[in-house]
Write an enzyme that holds these catalytic residues in place. Structure first.
Site, PDB file in Angstrom:
ATOM      1  CB  THR A  97      -0.900   0.034   1.242  1.00  0.00           C
ATOM      2  OG1 THR A  97      -0.076  -0.212   2.396  1.00  0.00           O
ATOM      3  CG2 THR A  97      -1.986  -1.027   1.164  1.00  0.00           C
ATOM      4  CB  CYS A 114       6.609   1.566   8.274  1.00  0.00           C
ATOM      5  SG  CYS A 114       6.706  -0.162   7.864  1.00  0.00           S
ATOM      6  NE  ARG A 119      10.628  -2.335   0.309  1.00  0.00           N
ATOM      7  CZ  ARG A 119       9.539  -3.058   0.634  1.00  0.00           C
ATOM      8  NH1 ARG A 119       8.506  -3.131  -0.185  1.00  0.00           N
ATOM      9  NH2 ARG A 119       9.492  -3.686   1.779  1.00  0.00           N
TER      10      ARG A 119
HETATM   11  N1  LIG Z   1       7.687  -4.536   5.264  1.00  0.00           N
HETATM   12  C1  LIG Z   1       7.388  -4.279   6.534  1.00  0.00           C
HETATM   13  O1  LIG Z   1       8.249  -4.254   7.431  1.00  0.00           O
HETATM   14  C2  LIG Z   1       5.978  -3.983   6.910  1.00  0.00           C
HETATM   15  C3  LIG Z   1       5.679  -3.823   8.259  1.00  0.00           C
HETATM   16  C4  LIG Z   1       4.363  -3.563   8.609  1.00  0.00           C
HETATM   17  C5  LIG Z   1       3.376  -3.471   7.652  1.00  0.00           C
HETATM   18  N2  LIG Z   1       3.696  -3.618   6.344  1.00  0.00           N
HETATM   19  C6  LIG Z   1       2.606  -3.509   5.368  1.00  0.00           C
HETATM   20  O2  LIG Z   1       2.359  -4.799   4.809  1.00  0.00           O
HETATM   21  C7  LIG Z   1       1.952  -4.662   3.443  1.00  0.00           C
HETATM   22  C8  LIG Z   1       2.867  -5.505   2.571  1.00  0.00           C
HETATM   23  O3  LIG Z   1       4.126  -4.958   2.701  1.00  0.00           O
HETATM   24  P1  LIG Z   1       5.416  -5.807   2.287  1.00  0.00           P
HETATM   25  O4  LIG Z   1       6.590  -5.047   2.827  1.00  0.00           O
HETATM   26  O5  LIG Z   1       5.242  -7.225   2.640  1.00  0.00           O
HETATM   27  O6  LIG Z   1       5.371  -5.667   0.690  1.00  0.00           O
HETATM   28  P2  LIG Z   1       6.348  -6.387  -0.354  1.00  0.00           P
HETATM   29  O7  LIG Z   1       6.464  -5.460  -1.507  1.00  0.00           O
HETATM   30  O8  LIG Z   1       7.568  -6.867   0.343  1.00  0.00           O
HETATM   31  O9  LIG Z   1       5.512  -7.684  -0.769  1.00  0.00           O
HETATM   32  C9  LIG Z   1       4.262  -7.567  -1.360  1.00  0.00           C
HETATM   33  C10 LIG Z   1       4.059  -8.804  -2.238  1.00  0.00           C
HETATM   34  O10 LIG Z   1       2.729  -8.771  -2.724  1.00  0.00           O
HETATM   35  C11 LIG Z   1       2.737  -9.195  -4.074  1.00  0.00           C
HETATM   36  N3  LIG Z   1       1.526  -8.696  -4.706  1.00  0.00           N
HETATM   37  C12 LIG Z   1       1.205  -7.419  -4.970  1.00  0.00           C
HETATM   38  N4  LIG Z   1      -0.030  -7.363  -5.502  1.00  0.00           N
HETATM   39  C13 LIG Z   1      -0.500  -8.647  -5.569  1.00  0.00           C
HETATM   40  C14 LIG Z   1      -1.713  -9.237  -6.019  1.00  0.00           C
HETATM   41  N5  LIG Z   1      -2.712  -8.496  -6.505  1.00  0.00           N
HETATM   42  N6  LIG Z   1      -1.841 -10.576  -5.941  1.00  0.00           N
HETATM   43  C15 LIG Z   1      -0.826 -11.335  -5.439  1.00  0.00           C
HETATM   44  N7  LIG Z   1       0.348 -10.829  -4.985  1.00  0.00           N
HETATM   45  C16 LIG Z   1       0.501  -9.491  -5.058  1.00  0.00           C
HETATM   46  C17 LIG Z   1       4.031  -8.644  -4.646  1.00  0.00           C
HETATM   47  O11 LIG Z   1       4.427  -9.380  -5.791  1.00  0.00           O
HETATM   48  C18 LIG Z   1       4.979  -8.827  -3.464  1.00  0.00           C
HETATM   49  O12 LIG Z   1       5.636 -10.062  -3.530  1.00  0.00           O
HETATM   50  C19 LIG Z   1       1.982  -3.175   3.150  1.00  0.00           C
HETATM   51  O13 LIG Z   1       0.703  -2.624   3.344  1.00  0.00           O
HETATM   52  C20 LIG Z   1       2.937  -2.628   4.206  1.00  0.00           C
HETATM   53  O14 LIG Z   1       2.650  -1.284   4.526  1.00  0.00           O
HETATM   54  C21 LIG Z   1       4.966  -3.862   5.936  1.00  0.00           C
HETATM   55  C1  LIG Z   2       5.501  -2.867  11.658  1.00  0.00           C
HETATM   56  C2  LIG Z   2       6.025  -1.511  11.571  1.00  0.00           C
HETATM   57  O1  LIG Z   2       5.460  -0.644  10.959  1.00  0.00           O
HETATM   58  N1  LIG Z   2       7.181  -1.333  12.217  1.00  0.00           N
HETATM   59  C3  LIG Z   2       7.798  -0.063  12.135  1.00  0.00           C
HETATM   60  C4  LIG Z   2       9.223  -0.313  11.824  1.00  0.00           C
HETATM   61  O2  LIG Z   2       9.615   0.873  11.286  1.00  0.00           O
HETATM   62  P1  LIG Z   2      10.833   0.904  10.283  1.00  0.00           P
HETATM   63  O3  LIG Z   2      11.250  -0.475   9.893  1.00  0.00           O
HETATM   64  O4  LIG Z   2      10.444   1.809   9.187  1.00  0.00           O
HETATM   65  O5  LIG Z   2      12.021   1.432  11.182  1.00  0.00           O
HETATM   66  P2  LIG Z   2      12.164   2.723  12.112  1.00  0.00           P
HETATM   67  O6  LIG Z   2      13.106   2.320  13.188  1.00  0.00           O
HETATM   68  O7  LIG Z   2      10.866   3.282  12.508  1.00  0.00           O
HETATM   69  O8  LIG Z   2      12.929   3.767  11.128  1.00  0.00           O
HETATM   70  C5  LIG Z   2      12.230   4.417  10.098  1.00  0.00           C
HETATM   71  C6  LIG Z   2      13.159   5.484   9.549  1.00  0.00           C
HETATM   72  O9  LIG Z   2      13.384   6.479  10.551  1.00  0.00           O
HETATM   73  C7  LIG Z   2      14.765   6.639  10.837  1.00  0.00           C
HETATM   74  N2  LIG Z   2      14.901   6.923  12.259  1.00  0.00           N
HETATM   75  C8  LIG Z   2      14.413   6.047  13.178  1.00  0.00           C
HETATM   76  C9  LIG Z   2      14.529   6.327  14.517  1.00  0.00           C
HETATM   77  C10 LIG Z   2      15.135   7.532  14.929  1.00  0.00           C
HETATM   78  O10 LIG Z   2      15.303   7.832  16.127  1.00  0.00           O
HETATM   79  N3  LIG Z   2      15.602   8.390  13.974  1.00  0.00           N
HETATM   80  C11 LIG Z   2      15.495   8.110  12.622  1.00  0.00           C
HETATM   81  O11 LIG Z   2      15.943   8.891  11.776  1.00  0.00           O
HETATM   82  C12 LIG Z   2      15.397   5.307  10.429  1.00  0.00           C
HETATM   83  O12 LIG Z   2      16.753   5.491  10.063  1.00  0.00           O
HETATM   84  C13 LIG Z   2      14.546   4.933   9.209  1.00  0.00           C
HETATM   85  O13 LIG Z   2      15.020   5.555   8.047  1.00  0.00           O
HETATM   86  O14 LIG Z   2      10.009  -0.621  12.967  1.00  0.00           O
HETATM   87  C14 LIG Z   2       9.879   0.333  14.044  1.00  0.00           C
HETATM   88  C15 LIG Z   2      10.807  -0.033  15.178  1.00  0.00           C
HETATM   89  O15 LIG Z   2      12.141   0.168  14.721  1.00  0.00           O
HETATM   90  C16 LIG Z   2       8.433   0.302  14.498  1.00  0.00           C
HETATM   91  O16 LIG Z   2       8.265   1.176  15.606  1.00  0.00           O
HETATM   92  C17 LIG Z   2       7.572   0.754  13.382  1.00  0.00           C
HETATM   93  O17 LIG Z   2       6.189   0.649  13.779  1.00  0.00           O
END
Ligand SMILES: NC(=O)c1ccc[n+]([C@@H]2O[C@H](COP(=O)([O-])OP(=O)(O)OC[C@H]3O[C@@H](n4cnc5c(N)ncnc54)[C@H](O)[C@@H]3O)[C@@H](O)[C@H]2O)c1
Ligand SMILES: CC(=O)N[C@@H]1[C@@H](OP(=O)(O)OP(=O)(O)OC[C@H]2O[C@@H](n3ccc(=O)[nH]c3=O)[C@H](O)[C@@H]2O)O[C@H](CO)[C@@H](O)[C@@H]1O
Length: 429
Positions: A83, A257, A332
Site C-alpha cells: 500500500t 512504514c 527502498r
Molecule cells: N515490510 C514491513 O516491514 C511492513 C511492516 C508492517 C506493515 N507492512 C505492510 O504490509 C503490506 C505488505 O508490505 P510488504 O513489505 O510485505 O510488501 P512487499 O512489496 O515486500 O511484498 C508484497 C508482495 O505482494 C505481491 N503482490 C502485490 N499485488 C499482488 C496481487 N494483486 N496478488 C498477489 N500478490 C501481489 C508482490 O508481488 C509482493 O511479492 C503493506 O501494506 C505494508 O505497509 C509492511
Molecule cells: C511494523 C512496523 O510498521 N514497524 C515499524 C518499523 O519501522 P521501520 O522499519 O520503518 O524502522 P524505524 O526504526 O521506525 O525507522 C524508520 C526510519 O526512521 C529513521 N529513524 C528512526 C529512529 C530515529 O530515532 N531516527 C530516525 O531517523 C530510520 O533510520 C529509518 O530511516 O520498525 C519500528 C521499530 O524500529 C516500528 O516502531 C515501526 O512501527
C-alpha cells in the site's frame, strides 16, 4: 501440534506475507502462499526444496503458487499486498483492490478474508470488501466474513513475528474470536481490537507518533546547526538521563512504514474535515532533512575545495550506507533517491558502499557503482547515511588514513563518536 485440515491462503509473499505463511505452516496449518510474481514463487519453491531436502519437514504444509485458483480450497485467506503512496503522497490502495478482485474470483462460500496491509481506517470495508463482492457475487456477512490485523514486524530486529503483540479484529465478535484463535497459533500474544477500524487506525497512529517524535529531534538538530553554543548530541545526551525521555536520533526518515503510514491517517482525518496539521508538519520537517543533508554535503565539499590546490571538476562522493535503516538490506528509500538526484544535478559523481545490501540491487536501485570498501579509488567526500553496526568498527583516524588528504567526511548517520580532529573536514547533521 495437531495438523489443521483447513487450508490457509496467504496473498502477497513479501516482507510480511512470506514469514506469515511460514509461521502458520510451522504451526501445523496447511498453507498455500499465492503471489502474482512468478519469479518470486519460483524462488520460494527453490528455497523450500533446499531447506527441506533430507529432513522429515512436511513440504505439503506450505506450498506456493502463482495461480490464484489455489485460493479456492482456502477457508481463510490473509492478504499482505503493498500500500504505497502516489506521487502526491495520497494512499494508493490499487493493489488491495486488485487482490480483492482476485480473491473474489476464487472465494469459497463460508470463507474468511483477512487484510493485513496498512490502510486508512475504513478501507477494509470501503475498498477491499466491495471488490471481493463484485467478482464473487457473494455477500459479506451472508456468504463470507472479513477481518483486519495490522502487521508490526520490525525488519532488522530479532523481535520477530512471534514476540510482537498482534491486534486482531473481525466484522463480528464471533469472526474476531475465530481469528484470535488462528493467530494465537503463531504469536505469543494477540489483542482483540474492538473494531476493524480501530485496528486500521491504530497501525497508522503508531507510526505517525514515531514520525512526530523523530521530527521533533530533526527540527531541533537542524536548528542547532545555526546556534553556535548548542550541539544537539550534547543536549540529547543530557535529556536522555530523564526517566521518561524517549531517545530518537536525527536523520533521513525512510522505509515503507514511517514516511508513508501517517499519510493514511492525514487523508482520512482531512476527508472528515478534521485537522491533521501536526502529522502534516512532522512529515514536512522530516522530508526537509533531505535538502538539509544536500546543503551540508555541498558546504563540506566547498570547505575541501578551499584546502586542495588542484580542483577536479567532477567531484566524487562515496555514500556509505544505502539501506533505509541500520543493519537491514532493504534499499527502498525515496529520500535517498531525492538526495542523490540533487547531488548529481550539482555535478557530484556518486559511488556506494554498504556491506548489508545486495550490491546489484543497490546499483540498480540508485544507479550507483558499488565499491566493496571505502578505499577503492579517489574521493572528495564520504557521506555516511546509515549507521550500520559494522561502520562502528571504523575509526575516524582509519578513514583519514585510507582516503585522500582533505577528504570531507559528512557523518549524517552519527557513525563517529570520537572527538573530532581540527585538521579534518567533518560535518554532522
Ligand atoms: N515490510 C514491513 O516491514 C511492513 C511492516 C508492517 C506493515 N507492512 C505492510 O504490509 C503490506 C505488505 O508490505 P510488504 O513489505 O510485505 O510488501 P512487499 O512489496 O515486500 O511484498 C508484497 C508482495 O505482494 C505481491 N503482490 C502485490 N499485488 C499482488 C496481487 N494483486 N496478488 C498477489 N500478490 C501481489 C508482490 O508481488 C509482493 O511479492 C503493506 O501494506 C505494508 O505497509 C509492511
Ligand atoms: C511494523 C512496523 O510498521 N514497524 C515499524 C518499523 O519501522 P521501520 O522499519 O520503518 O524502522 P524505524 O526504526 O521506525 O525507522 C524508520 C526510519 O526512521 C529513521 N529513524 C528512526 C529512529 C530515529 O530515532 N531516527 C530516525 O531517523 C530510520 O533510520 C529509518 O530511516 O520498525 C519500528 C521499530 O524500529 C516500528 O516502531 C515501526 O512501527
Amino acid at each position: 501440534m495437531e495438523s489443521n485440515t483447513a487450508q490457509l491462503g496467504v496473498v502477497g509473499l513479501g516482507y510480511v506475507g512470506s514469514p506469515l505463511a511460514s509461521a502458520f505452516a510451522s504451526a501445523g496449518h496447511h498453507v498455500v502462499g499465492y503471489d502474482h510474481d512468478v519469479e518470486k514463487i519460483e524462488m520460494l519453491r527453490e528455497r523450500s526444496r533446499v531447506s527441506s531436502a533430507g529432513d522429515e519437514h512436511d513440504e505439503s504444509s506450505l506450498t506456493y503458487s502463482s495461480d490464484p485458483m489455489c485460493l479456492q480450497a482456502c477457508e481463510t485467506i490473509i492478504t499482505a499486498v503493498p500500500t504505497p503512496l502516489t506521487e502526491s503522497s495520497e494512499p494508493d490502495l490499487s493493489m488491495v483492490r486488485t487482490a480483492g478482485r482476485t480473491i473474489g474470483e476464487h472465494l469459497a462460500p463460508g470463507s474468511t478474508v483477512v487484510l493485513e496491509s496498512t490502510v486508512y481506517p475504513g478501507a477494509t470495508r470501503a475498498e477491499f470488501v466491495p471488490e471481493i463482492e463484485r467478482t464473487s457475487d457473494l455477500s459479506l456477512g451472508e456468504d463470507f466474513e472479513v477481518g483486519y490485523s495490522p502487521e508490526r514486524i520490525n525488519p532488522g530486529d530479532d523481535l520477530g513475528l512471534r514476540h510482537i503483540i498482534k491486534p486482531v479484529s473481525g466484522r463480528t465478535d464471533s469472526v474476531r474470536s475465530e481469528l484470535l484463535d488462528l493467530y494465537d497459533d503463531i504469536v505469543d500474544e494477540t489483542y482483540p481490537a474492538p473494531t476493524i477500524e480501530s485496528a486500521e487506525a491504530a497501525k497508522c497512529l503508531e507510526n505517525a507518533q514515531r514520525d512526530l517524535n523523530i521530527a521533533l529531534i530533526n527540527q531541533f538538530a537542524m536548528a542547532c546547526a545555526t546556534i553556535d553554543y548548542l550541539e544537539y548530541e550534547d543536549v540529547l545526551s543530557v535529556a536522555d538521563t530523564k526517566w521518561n525521555f524517549q531517545r530518537y536520533n536525527p536523520g533521513l526518515v525512510e522505509g515503507h512504514c514511517i514516511p508513508i503510514d501517517p499519510y493514511f491517517l492525514i487523508e482520512r482525518l482531512e476527508h472528515h474535515g478534521a485537522s491533521a496539521s501536526l502529522m502534516r508538519e512532522a512529515r514536512t520537517v522530516n522530508e526537509s532533512v533531505t535538502d538539509h543533508v544536500f546543503q551540508l554535503t555541498i558546504e563540506a565539499l566547498n570547505r575541501r575545495r578551499e584546502r586542495v590546490s588542484v580542483i577536479d571538476d567532477a567531484e566524487r562522493v562515496l555514500v556509505c550506507g544505502l539501506s533505509y535503516k541500520p543493519n537491514v538490506a532493504d534499499v527502498r528509500s525515496r529520500a535517498k533517491q531525492e538526495l542523490f538526484e540533487k547531488l548529481r544535478t550539482a555535478g557530484i559523481d556518486l559511488v556506494g558502499y554498504d556491506p548489508y545490501v545486495n550490491p546489484e540491487e543497490a546499483a540498480d536501485t540508485f544507479d550507483l557503482e558499488m565499491w566493496p570498501s571505502i578505499d577503492i579509488g579517489d574521493v572528495s567526500g564520504l557521506l555516511f547515511l546509515t549507521n550500520h553496526s559494522t561502520f562502528g568498527d571504523l575509526t575516524l583516524d582509519e578513514v583519514v588514513e585510507r582516503t585522500p588528504e582533505h577528504t570531507a567526511i559528512i557523518d549524517i548517520a552519527g557513525t563517529f563518536e570520537e572527538p573530532i580532529r581540527s585538521d579534518i573536514i567533518y560535518q554532522r547533521l
